[in-house]
Design a protein around this motif. Structure first.
Motif, PDB file in Angstrom:
ATOM      1  N   HIS A 205      35.070  -0.505 -24.422  1.00  0.00           N
ATOM      2  CA  HIS A 205      33.979  -1.253 -23.805  1.00  0.00           C
ATOM      3  C   HIS A 205      34.511  -2.155 -22.688  1.00  0.00           C
ATOM      4  N   TYR A 206      33.740  -2.211 -21.616  1.00  0.00           N
ATOM      5  CA  TYR A 206      34.078  -3.077 -20.484  1.00  0.00           C
ATOM      6  C   TYR A 206      32.867  -3.936 -20.176  1.00  0.00           C
ATOM      7  N   CYS A 207      33.049  -5.252 -20.211  1.00  0.00           N
ATOM      8  CA  CYS A 207      31.960  -6.169 -19.894  1.00  0.00           C
ATOM      9  C   CYS A 207      32.156  -6.685 -18.473  1.00  0.00           C
ATOM     10  N   GLY A 208      31.269  -6.293 -17.589  1.00  0.00           N
ATOM     11  CA  GLY A 208      31.374  -6.712 -16.202  1.00  0.00           C
ATOM     12  C   GLY A 208      30.434  -5.924 -15.325  1.00  0.00           C
ATOM     13  N   SER A 209      30.320  -6.345 -14.079  1.00  0.00           N
ATOM     14  CA  SER A 209      29.437  -5.692 -13.122  1.00  0.00           C
ATOM     15  C   SER A 209      29.991  -4.330 -12.717  1.00  0.00           C
ATOM     16  N   ALA A 210      29.082  -3.417 -12.383  1.00  0.00           N
ATOM     17  CA  ALA A 210      29.489  -2.073 -11.983  1.00  0.00           C
ATOM     18  C   ALA A 210      30.295  -2.080 -10.699  1.00  0.00           C
ATOM     19  N   ASP A 211      30.083  -3.084  -9.844  1.00  0.00           N
ATOM     20  CA  ASP A 211      30.803  -3.127  -8.580  1.00  0.00           C
ATOM     21  C   ASP A 211      32.046  -4.014  -8.627  1.00  0.00           C
ATOM     22  N   SER A 212      32.444  -4.410  -9.835  1.00  0.00           N
ATOM     23  CA  SER A 212      33.635  -5.230  -9.981  1.00  0.00           C
ATOM     24  C   SER A 212      34.890  -4.423  -9.661  1.00  0.00           C
ATOM     25  N   GLN A 213      35.747  -4.975  -8.830  1.00  0.00           N
ATOM     26  CA  GLN A 213      36.969  -4.275  -8.447  1.00  0.00           C
ATOM     27  C   GLN A 213      37.952  -4.154  -9.612  1.00  0.00           C
ATOM     28  N   SER A 214      37.746  -4.946 -10.663  1.00  0.00           N
ATOM     29  CA  SER A 214      38.629  -4.862 -11.828  1.00  0.00           C
ATOM     30  C   SER A 214      38.311  -3.647 -12.693  1.00  0.00           C
ATOM     31  N   LEU A 215      37.178  -3.001 -12.412  1.00  0.00           N
ATOM     32  CA  LEU A 215      36.793  -1.797 -13.158  1.00  0.00           C
ATOM     33  C   LEU A 215      37.402  -0.583 -12.456  1.00  0.00           C
ATOM     34  N   SER A 216      38.504  -0.103 -12.985  1.00  0.00           N
ATOM     35  CA  SER A 216      39.196   1.042 -12.386  1.00  0.00           C
ATOM     36  C   SER A 216      38.535   2.349 -12.814  1.00  0.00           C
TER      37      SER A 216
END
Length: 307
Positions: free
Chosen positions: A210-221
């Motif tokens: 699970h990843y909690c964050g915005s879809a456009d977050s640069q931390s989401l690889s």
């Protein structure tokens, strides 16, 4: 004749609305009546009736007349917003209910009593066939953006990939692990609820994270993902959804697939239709195919390939 068609003025036949019919009521009356969108007899009847009417199949001319109706256009944004809120309440309610199962078998049994579980299984099969048509047979890493508190598609997708109903089970090898799905949502409470649910279902952490964050977050690889799903409720307007899709595609590798859920026909009353052929999208994404359901499945499937 559908009450929706009659109310929109396509037929002279007078619409005979039951006590909890959704289409045909004034916006203010509907909003006042639905002050609480949590599952109840009234809410279930209202939205069940709406979904049933919107899944009817009519000729193109009839659908165009309904969608162009001044009455429908006046309430459409509020109606789609209500559907979004109601779906969120429904998922939260059922996620908590399913998580009451103390053993994976019990949690799975409760999951399968979800009213639309069969629809999600059917949609998952449809999407997997679409992916195969686009050349992706055995996706290994998948991200689902907008997974919510009840990540039904990821659960059904993981199960289908492990069983591989089309070509038989494909056990992991020493050089290839089983599929991994990343559930992405910006709502902390939704992510916490989904995490508890997945644990109750006995799904290992290496298979679903699970990843909690915005879809456009640069931390989401997303560079290692074979395919990324964009849920129908992520982004309200065409422009907002388009910007999210471009942000996601910018972090994906060329050749990977981005699946965007949309709607068609009268289903546009439930979800906004998405145009994947705008100039900005075509500069980054190539549309591979579009699939429209004719049964109880609501969402259309747009499969695009990152350039």
């Amino acid at each position: 004749m559908s009450r929706l068609l009659a109310w929109a003025g396509v037929s002279r036949e007078k619409a005979r609305d039951p006590p909890y019919s959704t289409i045909g009521r004034d916006r203010e009356e509907l909003l006042q009546e639905l002050t609480d969108l949590r599952p109840s007899e009234t809410t279930n009847t209202l939205f069940g009736d709406l979904v049933s009417q919107c899944c009817e199949i009519h000729d193109v001319n009839t659908v165009s007349q309904v969608l162009a109706s001044c009455k429908l256009q006046a309430i459409l944004p509020s109606l789609q917003s209500l559907c979004s809120q109601a779906e969120s309440c429904l998922e939260t309610h059922w996620a908590s209910h399913i998580a009451q199962g103390q053993e994976p078998t019990e949690a799975q049994r409760l999951l399968e009593t979800f009213p639309y579980y069969g629809n999600y299984e059917e949609l998952t099969r449809l999407e997997l066939c679409a992916l195969r048509s686009a050349g992706l047979v055995h996706p290994q890493k998948i991200a689902f953006v907008g997974s919510g508190p009840l990540p039904l598609t990821p659960v059904c997708l993981l199960k289908a990939l492990k069983e591989d109903a089309l070509s038989g089970p494909v056990p992991p090898t020493k050089h290839q692990q089983g599929p991994t799905i990343i559930n992405v949502d910006r709502d902390e409470e939704a992510v916490a609820t989904a995490t508890t649910l997945i644990t109750r279902l006995g799904i290992p952490e290496e298979e679903m994270v699970h990843y909690c964050g915005s879809a456009d977050s640069q931390s989401l690889s997303l560079s290692s993902c074979d395919v990324v799903y964009l849920a129908a409720l992520v982004g309200v307007t065409q422009l907002e959804k388009e910007q999210i899709a471009l942000s996601i595609a910018a972090r994906m590798r060329p050749g990977a697939l981005l699946v965007i859920r949309s709607s068609w026909g009268l289903r546009n009353c439930l979800y906004p239709e998405f145009d994947a052929t705008t100039a900005s999208l075509r500069s980054k994404l190539e549309v591979a195919l579009v699939v429209h359901p004719y049964g109880k499945v609501v969402n259309s499937v747009i499969v695009t390939r990152v350039r």
